[in-house]
Design a protein around this motif. Structure first.
Motif, PDB file in Angstrom:
ATOM      1  N   UNK A  73       0.832  -1.205   0.000  1.00  0.00           N
ATOM      2  CA  UNK A  73       0.000   0.000   0.000  1.00  0.00           C
ATOM      3  C   UNK A  73       0.870   1.259   0.000  1.00  0.00           C
ATOM      4  N   UNK A  74       0.551   2.147  -0.898  1.00  0.00           N
ATOM      5  CA  UNK A  74       1.182   3.461  -0.975  1.00  0.00           C
ATOM      6  C   UNK A  74       0.062   4.482  -1.100  1.00  0.00           C
ATOM      7  N   UNK A 103      -2.532   3.710   6.333  1.00  0.00           N
ATOM      8  CA  UNK A 103      -1.691   4.876   6.042  1.00  0.00           C
ATOM      9  C   UNK A 103      -2.298   6.148   6.612  1.00  0.00           C
ATOM     10  N   UNK A 104      -3.623   6.261   6.552  1.00  0.00           N
ATOM     11  CA  UNK A 104      -4.286   7.432   7.142  1.00  0.00           C
ATOM     12  C   UNK A 104      -4.018   7.488   8.645  1.00  0.00           C
ATOM     13  N   UNK A 105      -4.174   6.353   9.315  1.00  0.00           N
ATOM     14  CA  UNK A 105      -3.934   6.306  10.762  1.00  0.00           C
ATOM     15  C   UNK A 105      -2.466   6.544  11.098  1.00  0.00           C
ATOM     16  N   UNK A 106      -1.585   5.973  10.292  1.00  0.00           N
ATOM     17  CA  UNK A 106      -0.141   6.151  10.547  1.00  0.00           C
ATOM     18  C   UNK A 106       0.248   7.616  10.418  1.00  0.00           C
ATOM     19  N   UNK A 107      -0.375   8.324   9.499  1.00  0.00           N
ATOM     20  CA  UNK A 107      -0.079   9.742   9.330  1.00  0.00           C
ATOM     21  C   UNK A 107      -0.476  10.514  10.575  1.00  0.00           C
ATOM     22  N   UNK A 108      -1.654  10.241  11.095  1.00  0.00           N
ATOM     23  CA  UNK A 108      -2.096  10.919  12.318  1.00  0.00           C
ATOM     24  C   UNK A 108      -1.211  10.554  13.502  1.00  0.00           C
ATOM     25  N   UNK A 109      -0.912   9.283  13.662  1.00  0.00           N
ATOM     26  CA  UNK A 109      -0.076   8.866  14.799  1.00  0.00           C
ATOM     27  C   UNK A 109       1.296   9.529  14.748  1.00  0.00           C
TER      28      UNK A 109
END
Length: 144
Positions: A73-74, A103-109
């Protein structure tokens, strides 16, 4: 008999230590913010928040979710942060999704974990919460 009791005590302490370490890791994971909707009624600051560290360093290979790598996933994610009066982000909203939840969650974290700001100020100079829109984060699979 004393040897058996000592062995049981040592094993109990070992299990307790493992439980404490595991619970700490789980707590940090669970308290990490998930994407949410930021308040829309924040006051307009006279001086907006200013990043204290380099935004480019907030998102690195260690922040890329292992499961997203396995799934190839990218994507590109754009988020907004709620910066508290102490300069720390407390919430994150996905403004443009990568269409990959990990990826959305990783960006926020990553943004909440690494970002530090000089807080926004009102006209009297008091620190106030404010919203910050970040540039898009591009997640690319690490090259081998």
């Amino acid at each position: 008999m004393i040897g058996v009791l000592a062995l049981i005590a040592v094993l109990a302490l070992l299990l307790l230590a493992i439980g404490i370490v595991t619970a700490g890791t789980a707590f940090r994971y669970l308290r990490a913010p998930v994407p949410t909707r930021l308040p829309r009624d924040l006051p307009v600051p006279a001086q907006p928040p200013r990043p204290l560290n380099d935004v480019a360093t907030w998102f690195g290979p260690d922040d890329y979710p292992a499961q997203a790598i396995r799934r190839n996933e990218e994507g590109r994610v754009r988020v907004a942060l709620l910066i508290n009066a102490d300069g720390r982000p407390s919430a994150c909203e996905v403004m443009e999704s990568s269409h990959h939840r990990l990826l959305d969650r990783a960006t926020c974290r990553a943004a909440v974990r690494h970002a530090r700001y000089a807080p926004a100020r009102d006209r009297s100079g008091a620190a106030i919460p404010a919203r910050v829109d970040l540039s898009a984060v591009r997640w690319r699979l690490p090259s081998e």
